[in-house]
Design an enzyme around this catalytic site. Structure first.
Site, PDB file in Angstrom:
ATOM      1  N   GLU A   1      -1.116   7.438   0.524  1.00  0.00           N
ATOM      2  CA  GLU A   1      -2.264   8.029  -0.177  1.00  0.00           C
ATOM      3  C   GLU A   1      -1.845   9.289  -0.942  1.00  0.00           C
ATOM      4  O   GLU A   1      -2.518   9.701  -1.883  1.00  0.00           O
ATOM      5  CB  GLU A   1      -3.403   8.344   0.796  1.00  0.00           C
ATOM      6  CG  GLU A   1      -3.017   9.092   2.062  1.00  0.00           C
ATOM      7  CD  GLU A   1      -2.560   8.172   3.193  1.00  0.00           C
ATOM      8  OE1 GLU A   1      -1.755   7.257   2.942  1.00  0.00           O
ATOM      9  OE2 GLU A   1      -3.005   8.379   4.330  1.00  0.00           O
TER      10      GLU A   1
ATOM     11  N   LYS B   1       0.861  -1.187   0.000  1.00  0.00           N
ATOM     12  CA  LYS B   1       0.000   0.000   0.000  1.00  0.00           C
ATOM     13  C   LYS B   1       0.897   1.237   0.000  1.00  0.00           C
ATOM     14  O   LYS B   1       1.578   1.528   0.989  1.00  0.00           O
ATOM     15  CB  LYS B   1      -0.920   0.037   1.234  1.00  0.00           C
ATOM     16  CG  LYS B   1      -2.017   1.078   1.030  1.00  0.00           C
ATOM     17  CD  LYS B   1      -2.618   1.608   2.302  1.00  0.00           C
ATOM     18  CE  LYS B   1      -1.794   2.663   2.981  1.00  0.00           C
ATOM     19  NZ  LYS B   1      -1.642   3.937   2.241  1.00  0.00           N
TER      20      LYS B   1
ATOM     21  N   GLU C   1       9.946  14.984  16.012  1.00  0.00           N
ATOM     22  CA  GLU C   1      10.254  14.884  14.581  1.00  0.00           C
ATOM     23  C   GLU C   1       9.368  15.890  13.833  1.00  0.00           C
ATOM     24  O   GLU C   1       8.143  15.853  13.958  1.00  0.00           O
ATOM     25  CB  GLU C   1       9.987  13.470  14.069  1.00  0.00           C
ATOM     26  CG  GLU C   1      10.461  13.309  12.630  1.00  0.00           C
ATOM     27  CD  GLU C   1      10.234  11.920  12.055  1.00  0.00           C
ATOM     28  OE1 GLU C   1       9.139  11.369  12.228  1.00  0.00           O
ATOM     29  OE2 GLU C   1      11.166  11.405  11.407  1.00  0.00           O
TER      30      GLU C   1
ATOM     31  N   GLU D   1      10.163   0.820  10.241  1.00  0.00           N
ATOM     32  CA  GLU D   1      11.173   1.869  10.106  1.00  0.00           C
ATOM     33  C   GLU D   1      10.428   3.166  10.375  1.00  0.00           C
ATOM     34  O   GLU D   1       9.590   3.573   9.563  1.00  0.00           O
ATOM     35  CB  GLU D   1      11.722   1.787   8.677  1.00  0.00           C
ATOM     36  CG  GLU D   1      13.153   2.199   8.542  1.00  0.00           C
ATOM     37  CD  GLU D   1      13.273   3.667   8.286  1.00  0.00           C
ATOM     38  OE1 GLU D   1      12.800   4.464   9.114  1.00  0.00           O
ATOM     39  OE2 GLU D   1      13.842   4.011   7.246  1.00  0.00           O
TER      40      GLU D   1
ATOM     41  N   GLU E   1       3.769   6.655  15.809  1.00  0.00           N
ATOM     42  CA  GLU E   1       2.435   6.297  16.317  1.00  0.00           C
ATOM     43  C   GLU E   1       1.812   5.195  15.460  1.00  0.00           C
ATOM     44  O   GLU E   1       1.241   4.225  15.964  1.00  0.00           O
ATOM     45  CB  GLU E   1       1.526   7.540  16.367  1.00  0.00           C
ATOM     46  CG  GLU E   1       1.731   8.367  17.633  1.00  0.00           C
ATOM     47  CD  GLU E   1       2.048   7.515  18.873  1.00  0.00           C
ATOM     48  OE1 GLU E   1       1.205   6.681  19.249  1.00  0.00           O
ATOM     49  OE2 GLU E   1       3.150   7.655  19.455  1.00  0.00           O
ATOM     50  N   THR E   2       1.923   5.358  14.126  1.00  0.00           N
ATOM     51  CA  THR E   2       1.413   4.319  13.222  1.00  0.00           C
ATOM     52  C   THR E   2       2.141   3.005  13.504  1.00  0.00           C
ATOM     53  O   THR E   2       1.531   1.927  13.509  1.00  0.00           O
ATOM     54  CB  THR E   2       1.652   4.733  11.750  1.00  0.00           C
ATOM     55  OG1 THR E   2       1.151   6.052  11.579  1.00  0.00           O
ATOM     56  CG2 THR E   2       0.982   3.804  10.769  1.00  0.00           C
ATOM     57  N   GLY E   3       3.435   3.110  13.768  1.00  0.00           N
ATOM     58  CA  GLY E   3       4.237   1.918  14.063  1.00  0.00           C
ATOM     59  C   GLY E   3       3.719   1.160  15.269  1.00  0.00           C
ATOM     60  O   GLY E   3       3.684  -0.074  15.277  1.00  0.00           O
TER      61      GLY E   3
ATOM     62  N   GLY F   1       6.865   4.499   8.374  1.00  0.00           N
ATOM     63  CA  GLY F   1       5.880   5.529   8.684  1.00  0.00           C
ATOM     64  C   GLY F   1       6.199   6.196  10.008  1.00  0.00           C
ATOM     65  O   GLY F   1       7.313   6.066  10.529  1.00  0.00           O
ATOM     66  N   GLY F   2       5.223   6.891  10.563  1.00  0.00           N
ATOM     67  CA  GLY F   2       5.420   7.588  11.829  1.00  0.00           C
ATOM     68  C   GLY F   2       5.420   6.606  13.005  1.00  0.00           C
ATOM     69  O   GLY F   2       4.894   5.481  12.899  1.00  0.00           O
TER      70      GLY F   2
ATOM     71  N   CYS G   1      13.672  10.154   7.165  1.00  0.00           N
ATOM     72  CA  CYS G   1      13.751   9.620   8.519  1.00  0.00           C
ATOM     73  C   CYS G   1      15.126   9.841   9.140  1.00  0.00           C
ATOM     74  O   CYS G   1      15.252   9.858  10.350  1.00  0.00           O
ATOM     75  CB  CYS G   1      13.406   8.133   8.503  1.00  0.00           C
ATOM     76  SG  CYS G   1      14.288   7.248   7.231  1.00  0.00           S
TER      77      CYS G   1
HETATM   78  O1  TXE Z   1       2.713   9.010   8.345  1.00  0.00           O
HETATM   79  P1  TXE Z   1       1.825   7.751   8.635  1.00  0.00           P
HETATM   80  P2  TXE Z   1       2.308  10.410   7.689  1.00  0.00           P
HETATM   81  C1  TXE Z   1       6.621  10.561  10.288  1.00  0.00           C
HETATM   82  C2  TXE Z   1       6.916  12.027  10.091  1.00  0.00           C
HETATM   83  C3  TXE Z   1       5.645  12.570   9.587  1.00  0.00           C
HETATM   84  C4  TXE Z   1       4.646  11.752  10.350  1.00  0.00           C
HETATM   85  C5  TXE Z   1       3.281  11.676   9.716  1.00  0.00           C
HETATM   86  O2  TXE Z   1       7.202  12.606  11.335  1.00  0.00           O
HETATM   87  O3  TXE Z   1       5.498  13.941   9.868  1.00  0.00           O
HETATM   88  O4  TXE Z   1       5.221  10.470  10.454  1.00  0.00           O
HETATM   89  O5  TXE Z   1       3.406  11.321   8.356  1.00  0.00           O
HETATM   90  C6  TXE Z   1      -0.162   4.235   6.408  1.00  0.00           C
HETATM   91  N1  TXE Z   1      -2.994   0.952   9.186  1.00  0.00           N
HETATM   92  N2  TXE Z   1       7.041   9.751   9.151  1.00  0.00           N
HETATM   93  O6  TXE Z   1       0.966  10.882   8.135  1.00  0.00           O
HETATM   94  O7  TXE Z   1       0.443   8.158   8.970  1.00  0.00           O
HETATM   95  C7  TXE Z   1      -0.341   5.500   5.607  1.00  0.00           C
HETATM   96  O8  TXE Z   1      -1.460   5.419   4.760  1.00  0.00           O
HETATM   97  C8  TXE Z   1      -2.293   0.746   8.055  1.00  0.00           C
HETATM   98  C9  TXE Z   1       8.352   9.160   9.228  1.00  0.00           C
HETATM   99  O9  TXE Z   1       2.495  10.252   6.238  1.00  0.00           O
HETATM  100  O10 TXE Z   1       2.580   6.911   9.585  1.00  0.00           O
HETATM  101  C10 TXE Z   1       0.982   5.568   4.864  1.00  0.00           C
HETATM  102  O11 TXE Z   1       0.948   4.683   3.761  1.00  0.00           O
HETATM  103  N3  TXE Z   1      -1.602   1.708   7.424  1.00  0.00           N
HETATM  104  C11 TXE Z   1       8.599   8.188   8.185  1.00  0.00           C
HETATM  105  C12 TXE Z   1       1.978   5.056   5.921  1.00  0.00           C
HETATM  106  O12 TXE Z   1       1.189   4.304   6.858  1.00  0.00           O
HETATM  107  C13 TXE Z   1      -1.603   2.944   7.974  1.00  0.00           C
HETATM  108  C14 TXE Z   1       7.904   8.308   6.906  1.00  0.00           C
HETATM  109  C15 TXE Z   1       2.708   6.171   6.688  1.00  0.00           C
HETATM  110  O13 TXE Z   1       1.737   7.055   7.194  1.00  0.00           O
HETATM  111  C16 TXE Z   1      -2.315   3.214   9.151  1.00  0.00           C
HETATM  112  C17 TXE Z   1       6.603   8.895   6.992  1.00  0.00           C
HETATM  113  C18 TXE Z   1      -3.030   2.156   9.768  1.00  0.00           C
HETATM  114  N4  TXE Z   1      -3.739   2.314  10.894  1.00  0.00           N
HETATM  115  C19 TXE Z   1       6.243   9.612   8.083  1.00  0.00           C
HETATM  116  N5  TXE Z   1      -2.140   4.530   9.448  1.00  0.00           N
HETATM  117  C20 TXE Z   1      10.004   7.708   7.969  1.00  0.00           C
HETATM  118  N6  TXE Z   1      10.462   6.815   8.828  1.00  0.00           N
HETATM  119  O14 TXE Z   1      10.667   8.059   7.020  1.00  0.00           O
HETATM  120  C21 TXE Z   1      -1.354   5.052   8.489  1.00  0.00           C
HETATM  121  N7  TXE Z   1      -1.020   4.104   7.589  1.00  0.00           N
END
Ligand code: TXE
Length: 533
Positions: free
Chosen positions: A198, A195, A414, A270, A251-253, A248-249, A304
């Site tokens: 978006e 995925k 961050e 990551e 919190e999502t992690g 991703g972020g 990151c």
């Molecule tokens: O990240 P999200 P966002 C950090 C960075 C940034 C913040 C928010 O600080 O400002 O996160 O960015 C998917 N179940 N990084 O909003 O939300 C989402 O659709 C399944 C650091 O973009 O974490 C996207 O594909 N999937 C980082 C992916 O997760 C879910 C890179 C990342 O989105 C989901 C990006 C769920 N419940 C952001 N919720 C790095 N390490 O480089 C979200 N997603």
């Protein structure tokens, strides 16, 4: 699922460049075209103009479920999962060649979609075929193991794929991060569902079509565009999914990690970072300043491993700051149309990301910090090429400083924008303490001409990646991942390949039938000293 009508290629003249955007982007489940997604359509914006560039169809819940069915059926069929390592290697090698041919086109498309400077993306995407070639080579060179077990036993260990795996990618390096994950997963023989973010689904969908051309069977690589809270969530909760790999972020992690734990799925994450860069007084100062700017402002700070906490020895602080401000001003002067090959830095990806940068400057001022340079959203025509900077989410490269910087909000959180802070240190121990004063532990860098010090300090930093006199260096063979809140597991190299496999230990008795009869009858009525395990 309903296959879409024929592909329509539209030539889109945007920002002075000609980029072919399709009119029918949607879920990819193999084959030579996308299917028509029946979920909520996804408008895709260019952050340099805040305008819609295309709309992507997304899968409905029923289509997500049928993609999972397809991925599992394809895995069970063995068409890829049990094909020979050599044949998988050949397909990945072919995909590397096809990708290489398409890099210039994909770099422009990604520049349009992310707003990142096209020069950056040409360099970054140009490396991507290496990931496919590397894992193609892994398949040809990986050897099995025979264990040193006791007795007349032959115990060999095979590695086999996990099954259906789900990969969730972010917006900042849309193709790089996806390919980093896809290459080892496909090499190992899994069925992969990705995925994309978006915000940036386009180049990965184009990659799907290349995968078919290279010979990846339908259903082995599926790409489902859509929101995390809908498409992403419905994928990761499925109990058939054997591994989830997220960038991703933090919190999502945590949210996805809890789901993976509940389903006993493997998990690689990551996540965020707040990379420290330590600049010692014995470093080549201009190289250090150049390195800090590269670390901090490439991708507009949306990476990151972005260097965000610059920790400078007090004896060189003033000179360093003067040179840094000069360099930052030159970056700002050369900001313009991201598709201009001379453009130095693009906008932020979205309004929320822009607000985050604006907000941190405001709260830093409230905390008594000083804005050394930058700090504002950009407006007016670019000095480079007249591009309307106010029409996009452009933010000045920004440097903050002040006595209270260590422990302030900008030190801890961050930002994912071109906003960095600079602090002073007195000696090596102070530098290490400040660098480690953070919940994240992904990237870090050290600038010094003293090799012994570089290695000594590297050993003491709580970071998964430490560069000495460099930054951002990445290679398919080099482990990539974080400590502390920056995540779990590693991308790249044999570690990534192994994480997409599971071992199977095959243990065979090779003793003669006579010996087996004499020594292995546990319930013998005459002999008690029989081997048990
Ligand atoms: O990240 P999200 P966002 C950090 C960075 C940034 C913040 C928010 O600080 O400002 O996160 O960015 C998917 N179940 N990084 O909003 O939300 C989402 O659709 C399944 C650091 O973009 O974490 C996207 O594909 N999937 C980082 C992916 O997760 C879910 C890179 C990342 O989105 C989901 C990006 C769920 N419940 C952001 N919720 C790095 N390490 O480089 C979200 N997603």
């Amino acid at each position: 699922m309903i296959p879409s009508k024929s592909l329509k290629i539209m030539a889109s003249r945007m920002l002075g460049s000609k980029i072919a955007l399709r009119s029918d982007y949607g879920p990819f489940i193999g084959g030579a075209k996308f299917i028509k997604g029946e979920g909520t359509p996804l408008p895709v914006e260019s952050p340099s103009t805040c305008s819609n560039i295309t709309t992507v169809s997304t899968p409905s819940s029923a289509q997500i479920a049928s993609t999972l069915d397809l991925a599992q059926l394809t895995f069970d069929s063995g068409v890829w999962s049990r094909s020979s390592a050599l044949s998988r290697s050949k397909v990945l090698a072919k995909l590397a060649v096809l990708l290489e041919e398409k890099v210039p086109e994909l770099a422009e498309m990604e520049s349009l979609n992310t707003g990142r400077a096209v020069r950056e993306l040409k360099a970054q995407l140009g490396r991507l075929p290496d990931w496919l070639s590397y894992f193609a080579a892994v398949l040809r060179t990986t050897e099995g193991t025979v264990m040193p077990t006791e007795g007349e036993i032959l115990n060999y260990v095979k590695r086999q794929p996990l099954g259906v795996v789900v990969q969730i990618a972010p917006f900042n390096h849309p193709l790089l991060i996806a390919v980093k994950k896809i290459a080892p997963a496909l090499a190992a023989g899994n069925s992969v569902i990705v995925k994309p973010s978006e915000l940036t689904p386009l180049t990965l969908l184009e990659f799907g079509l290349l995968a078919t051309k290279a010979g990846i069977p339908d259903g082995v690589l599926c790409i489902l565009p859509g929101e995390g809270r809908t498409v992403g969530k419905e994928l990761v909760v499925d109990r058939r999914v054997k591994k989830i790999d997220l960038t991703g972020g933090t919190e999502t992690g945590r949210v996805i990690g809890a789901i993976a734990g509940g389903n006993l799925a493997s998990y690689t994450a990551e996540l965020g970072g707040k990379a420290p860069i330590i600049v010692f007084e014995d470093s080549d100062l201009q190289n250090a300043v150049n390195g800090v700017c590269f670390a901090s402002f490439v991708a507009s700070g949306q990476t990151c491993v972005s260097g965000t906490r610059i920790i400078v020895q007090d004896s060189i602080y003033d000179e360093f700051m003067a040179k840094l401000k000069e360099k930052v001003a030159s970056i700002e002067r050369r900001m313009g149309d991201p598709l201009n090959p001379l453009s130095s830095m693009g906008p932020l990806i979205s309004r929320p990301q822009l607000s985050k940068s604006e907000g941190i400057v405001a709260s830093s001022l409230a905390e008594g910090l000083t804005v050394e340079c930058g700090g504002k959203r950009m407006n007016g025509p670019s000095p480079l090429d007249g591009f309307d900077l106010g029409g996009g989410y452009f933010f000045q490269p920004t440097v903050l400083s002040g006595d209270g910087v260590v422990g302030s909000k900008v030190w801890k959180e961050e930002i994912f924008g071109p906003v960095i802070c600079v602090s002073k240190f007195s000696d090596e121990a102070d530098a290490i303490k400040k660098a480690n004063d953070c919940d994240f532990g992904l990237g870090a860098a050290i600038w010094t001409s003293n090799g012994a010090r570089g290695h000594r300090v590297a050993g003491l930093l709580d970071s998964g990646l430490v560069w000495i006199n460099s930054h951002h260096r990445n290679d398919p063979s080099s482990p990539w991942g974080g400590m502390k809140d920056s995540g779990i597991g590693r991308e790249n190299g044999m570690e990534a390949y192994r994480s997409y496999t599971q071992s199977k230990s095959v243990i065979m008795n090779v003793a003669s039938e006579e010996k087996t009869r004499a020594n292995d009858d546990w319930f013998s009525d005459s002999k008690l000293d029989v081997r048990y395990g």
